[in-house]
Design an enzyme around this catalytic site. Structure first.
Site, mmCIF file in Angstrom:
data_model
loop_
_atom_site.group_PDB
_atom_site.id
_atom_site.type_symbol
_atom_site.label_atom_id
_atom_site.label_comp_id
_atom_site.label_asym_id
_atom_site.label_seq_id
_atom_site.Cartn_x
_atom_site.Cartn_y
_atom_site.Cartn_z
ATOM 1 N N SER A 1 36.509 18.606 33.917
ATOM 2 C CA SER A 1 35.937 19.743 33.714
ATOM 3 C C SER A 1 35.459 21.433 34.847
ATOM 4 O O SER A 1 35.211 22.086 33.800
ATOM 5 C CB SER A 1 34.911 18.474 34.852
ATOM 6 O OG SER A 1 33.120 19.681 35.046
ATOM 7 N N LYS B 1 30.877 20.512 40.027
ATOM 8 C CA LYS B 1 31.446 20.067 38.344
ATOM 9 C C LYS B 1 30.725 18.308 39.111
ATOM 10 O O LYS B 1 31.330 17.989 37.926
ATOM 11 C CB LYS B 1 32.466 19.954 38.046
ATOM 12 C CG LYS B 1 32.792 21.697 37.663
ATOM 13 C CD LYS B 1 32.015 22.410 36.919
ATOM 14 C CE LYS B 1 31.076 22.031 35.521
ATOM 15 N NZ LYS B 1 30.507 23.014 35.123
HETATM 16 P P1 A3P Z 1 30.915 18.781 31.936
HETATM 17 O O1 A3P Z 1 30.232 20.196 31.178
HETATM 18 O O2 A3P Z 1 32.283 18.860 31.976
HETATM 19 O O3 A3P Z 1 30.562 17.225 31.175
HETATM 20 P P2 A3P Z 1 27.580 20.837 37.116
HETATM 21 O O4 A3P Z 1 26.015 20.745 37.705
HETATM 22 O O5 A3P Z 1 27.333 19.960 38.930
HETATM 23 O O6 A3P Z 1 28.103 21.751 37.681
HETATM 24 O O7 A3P Z 1 27.668 20.169 37.080
HETATM 25 C C1 A3P Z 1 28.188 19.929 35.856
HETATM 26 C C2 A3P Z 1 28.637 17.999 35.103
HETATM 27 O O8 A3P Z 1 27.106 17.722 34.794
HETATM 28 C C3 A3P Z 1 28.704 18.318 33.164
HETATM 29 O O9 A3P Z 1 30.175 18.818 32.974
HETATM 30 C C4 A3P Z 1 27.915 17.231 33.154
HETATM 31 O O10 A3P Z 1 29.175 15.697 33.003
HETATM 32 C C5 A3P Z 1 27.012 16.123 34.241
HETATM 33 N N1 A3P Z 1 26.069 16.685 33.981
HETATM 34 C C6 A3P Z 1 25.371 15.459 34.494
HETATM 35 N N2 A3P Z 1 24.198 14.702 33.719
HETATM 36 C C7 A3P Z 1 23.425 16.044 32.912
HETATM 37 C C8 A3P Z 1 23.026 15.755 32.113
HETATM 38 N N3 A3P Z 1 22.191 15.163 31.589
HETATM 39 N N4 A3P Z 1 22.969 16.723 30.573
HETATM 40 C C9 A3P Z 1 24.428 17.796 30.693
HETATM 41 N N5 A3P Z 1 25.550 17.682 32.114
HETATM 42 C C10 A3P Z 1 25.265 16.808 32.639
#
Ligand code: A3P
Length: 406
Positions: free
Chosen positions: A251, A162
């Site tokens: 998250s 996350k």
């Molecule tokens: P949230 O859904 O809680 O906001 P991972 O890919 O490691 O699982 O991380 C998910 C998180 O990536 C999302 O958490 C979001 O905040 C973040 N994130 C960073 N850049 C992003 C983007 N360009 N589009 C969507 N989410 C993004």
């Protein structure tokens, strides 16, 4: 006396002469167009072939380094870019056509194999960029499909869950010298007994100069992972996307809640005993955010210089800036810049103007960037207090203040 018809208005011998001139003109036009077409096809074919890319703008700067050097240097870079991207696309097509490797695990809400072949799944989503392969003369396809070889990854995004790991990988895949497996292989935590050959087989084919990558965020909190990755190669570059541990925990909880809506509240899971304020550090949503503790295990096997810590917050506020750091760390030319991003107001996040191998804008899926439930302020305050010493230790260890406690 009948008036002369239209044919009668012209002298009889002039008619065949003008027609024959017109016919000759048509013939010349046709042959000109045909030669232009042939020339165009030949030029396309040259660009799709592997090996040193024929200089499109003269000079020979790239001669010593056919893989990467081809992208170096001012306006040349712009001219060479389509060739590199085309080579990459051919490899994608090749991978798509081959039988898929044994499916690795994913984290349950993302990492689909389709990500391996953006725009190639056929149907309206296709960008059509694969057409040069379909039109290739017999034998060319086979030649192209045998290009490249599967390599063990030279760089891995090891965490954190996350943190923004999918965003980072998707953005990096835009780079022509990066080839990454779309799904999370979970090799070093769940499938180590399958052996390195199995792991390598999951990887996409790469050409010389291209980097193979994967991302599995659970590696960062897996005790055995540092030693195992080091045993594969001591030179593996490690990337960790870190994010304010409190937001990260929320998250993480939001993701679980989306799959199991009947779980207890975040507040009740946070505490071992709410009246004493004792935090339940055995809850993985809390545990993962104690970055300093996990990092200690990695530093027993890797020097800190071989690890890059990407700010999950900055990846959202300034994706090009963070991607600049990552490209430098990986020894890549800075190809991904702010020109590649736009802020999508509906999504509320930066998105790619063009995804890898596609001409269409691309935002991450709906499981990324989800709204979080409102959490009791007092619980958030207590969690901040809990994480502060670990965060400060982490800032010291990495030499970077991520600003979560400011
Ligand atoms: P949230 O859904 O809680 O906001 P991972 O890919 O490691 O699982 O991380 C998910 C998180 O990536 C999302 O958490 C979001 O905040 C973040 N994130 C960073 N850049 C992003 C983007 N360009 N589009 C969507 N989410 C993004």
């Amino acid at each position: 006396m009948a008036p002369p018809g239209p044919a009668g208005a012209l002298p009889a011998p002039a008619e065949p002469l003008s027609r024959s001139i017109f016919r000759k003109f048509l013939l010349m036009l046709c042959s000109l167009l045909t030669s232009l077409y042939v020339f165009y096809c030949l030029a396309e074919r040259c660009q799709t072939l592997s090996g040193p890319v024929v200089g499109l703008s003269g000079g020979g700067e790239e001669a010593g380094d056919p893989g990467r050097g081809v992208l170096a240097g001012g306006p040349r870079e712009l001219e060479m870019w389509p060739a590199a991207a085309q080579r990459k696309r051919l490899l994608q097509l090749q991978q798509w056509r081959r039988r898929r490797p044994p499916a690795p695990h994913d984290d349950g809400n993302e990492a689909v194999w389709e990500e391996e072949t953006p725009g190639l799944a056929g149907g309206p989503g296709g960008s059509g960029a694969g057409s040069s392969v379909a039109e290739a003369p017999p034998g060319t396809l086979e030649l192209l499909l045998d290009e490249g070889s599967k390599q063990l990854p030279q760089a891995i995004i090891i965490g954190v869950k996350k943190g923004g790991t999918r965003a980072l990988l998707e953005f990096l895949r835009v780079h022509p010298d990066v080839r990454a497996v779309g799904a999370e292989p979970h090799f070093f935590d769940r499938s180590y007994d399958k052996g390195l050959a199995w792991y390598r087989d999951l990887m996409p084919r790469t050409l010389e100069g291209q980097i193979t990558m994967e991302k599995t965020p659970s590696y960062f909190v897996t005790r055995e992972a540092p030693a195992r990755i080091s045993a594969m190669s001591k030179d593996t570059k490690l990337i960790v996307v870190v994010r304010d541990p409190v937001t990260r925990a929320i998250s993480d909880y939001t993701q679980t809640l989306s799959k199991r809506p009947d779980i207890p509240t975040f507040e009740s899971l946070t505490f071992k005993n709410r009246s004493t304020g004792l935090i339940d550090t055995s809850w993985s949503a809390i545990q993962i955010g104690i970055y300093a503790k996990h990092l200690e295990h990695w530093l027993r096997h890797f020097p800190i210089g071989q690890m890059l810590f990407v700010s999950g917050e900055r990846l959202i506020s300034d994706p090009a800036g963070e991607l600049g750091r990552v490209q430098d760390f990986l020894g890549l030319k800075r190809i991904i810049t702010d020109k590649h991003f736009y802020f999508n107001k509906t999504k509320g996040f930066p998105c790619l103007k063009k995804a890898e191998g596609s001409s269409k804008p691309h935002c991450l899926g709906k499981t990324k960037g989800r709204p979080h439930p409102e959490i009791d302020r007092e619980v958030v305050r207590r969690l901040r207090e809990f994480y502060r010493p670990f965060n400060l230790k982490f800032y010291q260890m990495t030499g970077h203040d991520f600003g979560w406690d400011g």
